[in-house]
Design a protein around this motif. Structure first.
Motif, PDB file in Angstrom:
ATOM      1  N   ILE A 257      -5.189   6.989  -8.020  1.00 28.42           N
ATOM      2  CA  ILE A 257      -5.343   5.665  -7.230  1.00 28.42           C
ATOM      3  C   ILE A 257      -6.418   5.010  -7.106  1.00 28.42           C
ATOM      4  O   ILE A 257      -6.403   3.963  -7.186  1.00 28.42           O
ATOM      5  CB  ILE A 257      -4.833   6.143  -5.879  1.00 28.42           C
TER       6      ILE A 257
ATOM      7  N   ALA B 252      -6.480   1.081  -8.866  1.00 28.90           N
ATOM      8  CA  ALA B 252      -6.302   0.207  -7.611  1.00 28.90           C
ATOM      9  C   ALA B 252      -6.327  -1.182  -7.989  1.00 28.90           C
ATOM     10  O   ALA B 252      -5.343  -2.065  -7.638  1.00 28.90           O
ATOM     11  CB  ALA B 252      -7.407   0.395  -6.585  1.00 28.90           C
TER      12      ALA B 252
ATOM     13  N   LEU C 282      -5.998   0.429  -1.377  1.00 26.72           N
ATOM     14  CA  LEU C 282      -5.626   1.462  -2.094  1.00 26.72           C
ATOM     15  C   LEU C 282      -7.022   2.439  -2.643  1.00 26.72           C
ATOM     16  O   LEU C 282      -6.837   3.653  -2.579  1.00 26.72           O
ATOM     17  CB  LEU C 282      -5.125   1.073  -3.382  1.00 26.72           C
ATOM     18  N   LYS C 283      -8.263   2.054  -2.719  1.00 27.21           N
ATOM     19  CA  LYS C 283      -9.280   2.719  -3.063  1.00 27.21           C
ATOM     20  C   LYS C 283      -9.679   3.740  -1.747  1.00 27.21           C
ATOM     21  O   LYS C 283      -9.841   4.665  -1.879  1.00 27.21           O
ATOM     22  CB  LYS C 283     -10.513   1.827  -3.173  1.00 27.21           C
TER      23      LYS C 283
ATOM     24  N   LEU D  26      -2.956  -2.229 -10.064  1.00 28.01           N
ATOM     25  CA  LEU D  26      -1.729  -2.162  -9.326  1.00 28.01           C
ATOM     26  C   LEU D  26      -1.697  -3.127  -8.374  1.00 28.01           C
ATOM     27  O   LEU D  26      -0.485  -3.642  -8.101  1.00 28.01           O
ATOM     28  CB  LEU D  26      -1.795  -0.795  -8.615  1.00 28.01           C
TER      29      LEU D  26
ATOM     30  N   VAL E 179       2.874   2.093  -3.365  1.00 27.36           N
ATOM     31  CA  VAL E 179       1.902   2.883  -4.318  1.00 27.36           C
ATOM     32  C   VAL E 179       1.679   4.051  -3.927  1.00 27.36           C
ATOM     33  O   VAL E 179       1.661   5.095  -4.497  1.00 27.36           O
ATOM     34  CB  VAL E 179       0.611   1.796  -4.495  1.00 27.36           C
ATOM     35  N   GLN E 180       1.168   4.203  -2.636  1.00 28.08           N
ATOM     36  CA  GLN E 180       0.868   5.522  -1.898  1.00 28.08           C
ATOM     37  C   GLN E 180       1.960   6.734  -2.210  1.00 28.08           C
ATOM     38  O   GLN E 180       1.528   7.808  -2.482  1.00 28.08           O
ATOM     39  CB  GLN E 180       0.169   5.233  -0.778  1.00 28.08           C
TER      40      GLN E 180
ATOM     41  N   CYS F 231       0.915  -1.221   0.018  1.00 32.03           N
ATOM     42  CA  CYS F 231       0.091  -0.004  -0.008  1.00 32.03           C
ATOM     43  C   CYS F 231       0.885   1.317  -0.049  1.00 32.03           C
ATOM     44  O   CYS F 231       0.761   2.008  -0.663  1.00 32.03           O
ATOM     45  CB  CYS F 231      -0.898  -0.064   1.253  1.00 32.03           C
TER      46      CYS F 231
ATOM     47  N   GLU G 189      -6.368  -3.984  -3.384  1.00 33.51           N
ATOM     48  CA  GLU G 189      -7.245  -3.360  -4.254  1.00 33.51           C
ATOM     49  C   GLU G 189      -8.114  -2.329  -3.291  1.00 33.51           C
ATOM     50  O   GLU G 189      -8.062  -0.966  -3.425  1.00 33.51           O
ATOM     51  CB  GLU G 189      -8.185  -4.124  -5.200  1.00 33.51           C
TER      52      GLU G 189
ATOM     53  N   SER H  94      -7.308   6.424  -1.105  1.00 34.96           N
ATOM     54  CA  SER H  94      -7.175   7.612  -2.231  1.00 34.96           C
ATOM     55  C   SER H  94      -7.628   8.745  -1.421  1.00 34.96           C
ATOM     56  O   SER H  94      -7.469   9.983  -2.007  1.00 34.96           O
ATOM     57  CB  SER H  94      -8.119   7.223  -3.349  1.00 34.96           C
TER      58      SER H  94
ATOM     59  N   PHE I 290       2.631   7.893  -5.641  1.00 30.87           N
ATOM     60  CA  PHE I 290       1.582   8.840  -5.994  1.00 30.87           C
ATOM     61  C   PHE I 290       1.819  10.060  -5.276  1.00 30.87           C
ATOM     62  O   PHE I 290       1.706  11.226  -5.805  1.00 30.87           O
ATOM     63  CB  PHE I 290       0.239   8.155  -6.186  1.00 30.87           C
TER      64      PHE I 290
ATOM     65  N   ILE J  83      -4.331  12.949  -8.269  1.00 30.13           N
ATOM     66  CA  ILE J  83      -3.636  11.644  -7.754  1.00 30.13           C
ATOM     67  C   ILE J  83      -4.660  10.767  -7.080  1.00 30.13           C
ATOM     68  O   ILE J  83      -4.610   9.522  -7.153  1.00 30.13           O
ATOM     69  CB  ILE J  83      -2.458  11.989  -6.770  1.00 30.13           C
TER      70      ILE J  83
END
Length: 498
Positions: free
Chosen positions: A96, A100, A116-117, A103, A51-52, A48, A113, A120, A55, A92
Motif C-alpha cells: 500500500i 500509493a 494511503l501511505k 493508485l 483501496v484499503q 481510501c 496518496e 498502511s 488489500f 500488504i
C-alpha cells in the motif's frame, strides 16, 4: 433447552451488548462526520477504503475461520496462524505504501496518496492480533472480547469525533482506524494469554485452507466494490462522496440491528457441519430471524427517506435521499449473501466458493462497466438489481451441495413482507394527517407507531400460527419467550436486591 443452546444465548447477550455499543459509537461518529465533512471529503474517504479494503481482503487468509472450524486446536496451529497472518499483513502494508501514488492517479483522487501511505500502518497492526482470541469465539466465550472491543471502540471513536469537530478533516477517520487496530492488537494479548511464535513447519495444511479464503475474498470484494471504482473514475469527487455516504448511511441500520446476530452465526453453527439437515434447518431459522427483524426497517426507511436523511445528517445530504433508499433495499440482499457466504466455509467448500465468486465477479464487473455511462441514480438502480441476482445465483449454486431451496427461502420472507407492507400502509395513512408537523415530531410518531404495530402484529401472528408452522413455533418459544423470561428474571433479580 440444551446446554449448547443456553451457552449460545449467553454468547448472544454478550455480543449484543458489545456490538450494539460499538455500532452506536460508530453511528455517532458517522453522524458527526456527515455534519462536519464535505462531499469531497467523503469522496477521499471512499477512495481510501476501496483501496484499503481490497488489500485487506488479500491479506485476509482466513486463519480465524480455520481455527474455529477445527475440532482440536494445538499451539502449533496458533503459531502457524500468527505467522501467516503477520507475514501477509506486513507485505500488504508495504505494498500500500509503495503503490500509493499510482493508485491515487488511477482513482483520480490526488489527496489519496498521503492518506494511503499513513493508512498502511493499519494492516501491520492487524497482523499483530493474537490468534488465540479465535479460541474464545470458538467456545462462545465473548465476555473478555466484549470488554476489549468496547474499550477499543470508545478510544478510537473519541479520537475521530474530536479531530472531526476541531479540524473538520477526513484525517479524523484515518487516525481513528489506525488507533483502533493498534489498541486491539495490544489488548488481544490481555484477552488471550498465549504468546504466539513464528513457525513455518507444517504450515502447508493451514495454508491450503487459507489460500482459497484469500482467492474467494479477492473475487468477492472486486465484485462488491467495482461500482465504487467506476463512480470514482466516471463522476466528480462529490458524486463519489454522495455514493459513499448513501451506502454508509444505509449500512448503519444494518450494522446496528443485524451485525450482532450475524457475528455469532459462523461460530454458532460450526458444530452442525456434520449433519446437513440440521445445518440447513438452523440456516432457515436464522434467515427467518433476520427477515422479521430487518424487513420493516427497509420498508419504513424507504418510505421516510426524504425526511429522515436531511433531518439526521443535515440538509446538505438531502439530495442523497433516493440513493439512500436504494442502498437500504440492497442491504437486505447483503445480509443474506453474508450468511450463505459463511455456509460455504462451514461445509468446507471454499474452493467451489472461489470458483463461484470468480465467475460471478467477472459477470458483475462486466455489467457494471456496461452501465457506467448512465446517470448516477440509474447506475445505482442497476447495482441493486445485480445484488439480488447474485443472491439468487448463490442460493442455486449452494443447493447443489446442501439441501437448501430457493422456494423455502422465499417462503420465509412472506410473513415479514406482508406485515412490513401493512405497517407501511398504516404509517402512510397517519402521515396524511400530520404532514404539516415538524420533522422531529412527524418521524417520532410514524416510527413509534410503525414499531408498536409491527411488534404486536408479529407476536399475534406467530402465536396464531405456531402450531401449524414449526419454524414459527421455534421462533415464538425458543427465541421470543426465552428472551422475555431472561429479561423478566433479570428485572426480578434487580428488584429483589432493593
Amino acid at each position: 433447552m440444551t446446554t449448547k443452546v443456553v451457552k449460545l444465548f449467553k454468547g448472544v447477550n454478550w455480543l449484543l451488548f458489545v456490538t450494539w455499543y460499538t455500532q452506536i459509537a460508530g453511528m455517532l461518529s458517522f453522524f458527526i462526520l456527515a455534519r462536519y465533512l464535505s462531499k469531497d471529503d467523503f469522496g477521499v474517504i471512499a477512495g481510501c477504503f476501496v483501496v484499503q479494503g481490497f488489500f485487506a481482503v488479500i491479506a485476509n487468509v482466513g486463519t480465524n475461520h480455520y481455527l474455529i472450524r477445527k475440532k482440536e486446536v494445538t499451539k502449533e496451529d496458533l503459531d502457524i496462524a500468527f505467522t501467516i497472518n503477520f507475514s501477509t499483513r506486513t507485505l500488504i502494508a508495504i505494498a500500500i505504501f509503495l503503490l500509493a501514488n499510482p493508485l491515487a492517479s488511477f482513482m483520480k483522487i490526488p489527496d489519496l496518496e498521503m492518506v494511503l501511505k499513513v493508512m498502511s500502518l493499519s494492516p501491520f497492526f492487524i497482523g499483530l492480533h493474537n490468534p488465540a482470541v479465535s479460541l474464545k469465539l470458538k467456545d462462545l466465550d465473548y465476555s473478555a472480547i466484549s470488554y476489549l472491543r468496547t474499550i477499543t471502540k470508545t478510544i478510537s471513536t473519541t479520537l475521530t469525533v474530536v479531530i472531526t469537530i476541531y479540524y473538520q478533516t477526513y484525517w479524523a477517520v484515518v487516525v481513528g482506524e489506525i488507533a483502533y487496530q493498534a489498541i486491539y492488537a495490544i489488548g488481544s494479548y490481555r484477552v488471550a494469554a498465549y504468546k504466539p511464535k513464528f513457525r513455518v513447519v507444517d504450515i502447508q495444511n493451514q495454508w491450503t485452507f487459507s489460500k482459497w479464503i484469500l482467492l474467494k475474498g479477492v473475487a468477492s470484494y472486486s465484485k462488491n466494490v467495482c461500482d465504487n471504482v467506476i463512480v470514482s473514475r466516471n463522476f466528480v469527487l462529490s458524486d463519489l462522496g454522495m455514493y459513499k455516504f448513501s451506502k454508509e448511511a444505509s449500512n448503519t441500520v444494518v450494522n446496528f440491528l443485524i451485525m450482532p446476530i450475524t457475528s455469532i452465526f459462523y461460530t454458532g453453527l460450526s458444530s452442525y457441519v456434520e449433519d446437513n439437515q440440521q445445518l440447513v434447518d438452523k440456516i432457515y431459522k436464522f434467515l427467518m430471524v433476520i427477515s422479521l427483524l430487518y424487513m420493516p426497517v427497509v420498508f419504513g426507511g424507504v418510505y421516510l427517506s426524504e425526511t429522515l436523511v436531511p433531518f439526521v445528517f443535515g440538509e446538505k445530504w438531502a439530495d442523497t435521499s433516493s440513493l439512500f433508499a436504494l442502498f437500504l433495499v440492497m442491504t437486505f440482499a447483503r445480509n443474506f449473501n453474508q450468511v450463505f457466504s459463511d455456509v460455504f466455509v462451514l461445509i468446507d467448500q471454499v474452493k467451489k466458493q472461489f470458483l463461484y465468486e470468480l465467475v460471478s465477479s467477472v459477470i458483475v464487473i462486466a455489467i457494471v462497466v456496461m452501465v457506467s455511462s448512465l446517470p448516477l441514480f440509474e447506475f445505482a438502480i442497476c447495482r441493486v438489481i445485480l445484488a439480488y441476482l447474485v443472491l439468487l445465483s448463490m442460493i442455486l449454486y449452494l443447493s447443489k451441495m446442501i439441501p437448501i431451496r430457493v422456494g423455502r427461502v422465499m417462503k420465509i420472507m412472506i410473513l415479514p413482507f406482508i406485515l412490513s407492507g401493512a405497517m407501511t400502509v398504516l404509517i402512510h395513512a397517519i402521515d396524511g394527517y400530520i404532514i404539516q408537523w415538524s420533522d422531529a415530531s412527524r418521524l417520532l410518531v410514524l416510527i413509534g407507531t410503525g414499531f408498536v404495530f409491527y411488534l404486536g402484529a408479529c407476536l399475534f401472528t406467530l402465536n396464531l400460527l405456531k402450531k401449524r408452522v414449526p419454524d414459527y413455533r421455534y421462533l415464538y418459544e425458543s427465541v421470543i419467550l426465552h428472551s422475555m423470561s431472561v429479561i423478566t428474571a433479570k428485572i426480578g433479580a434487580k428488584l429483589s436486591r432493593r
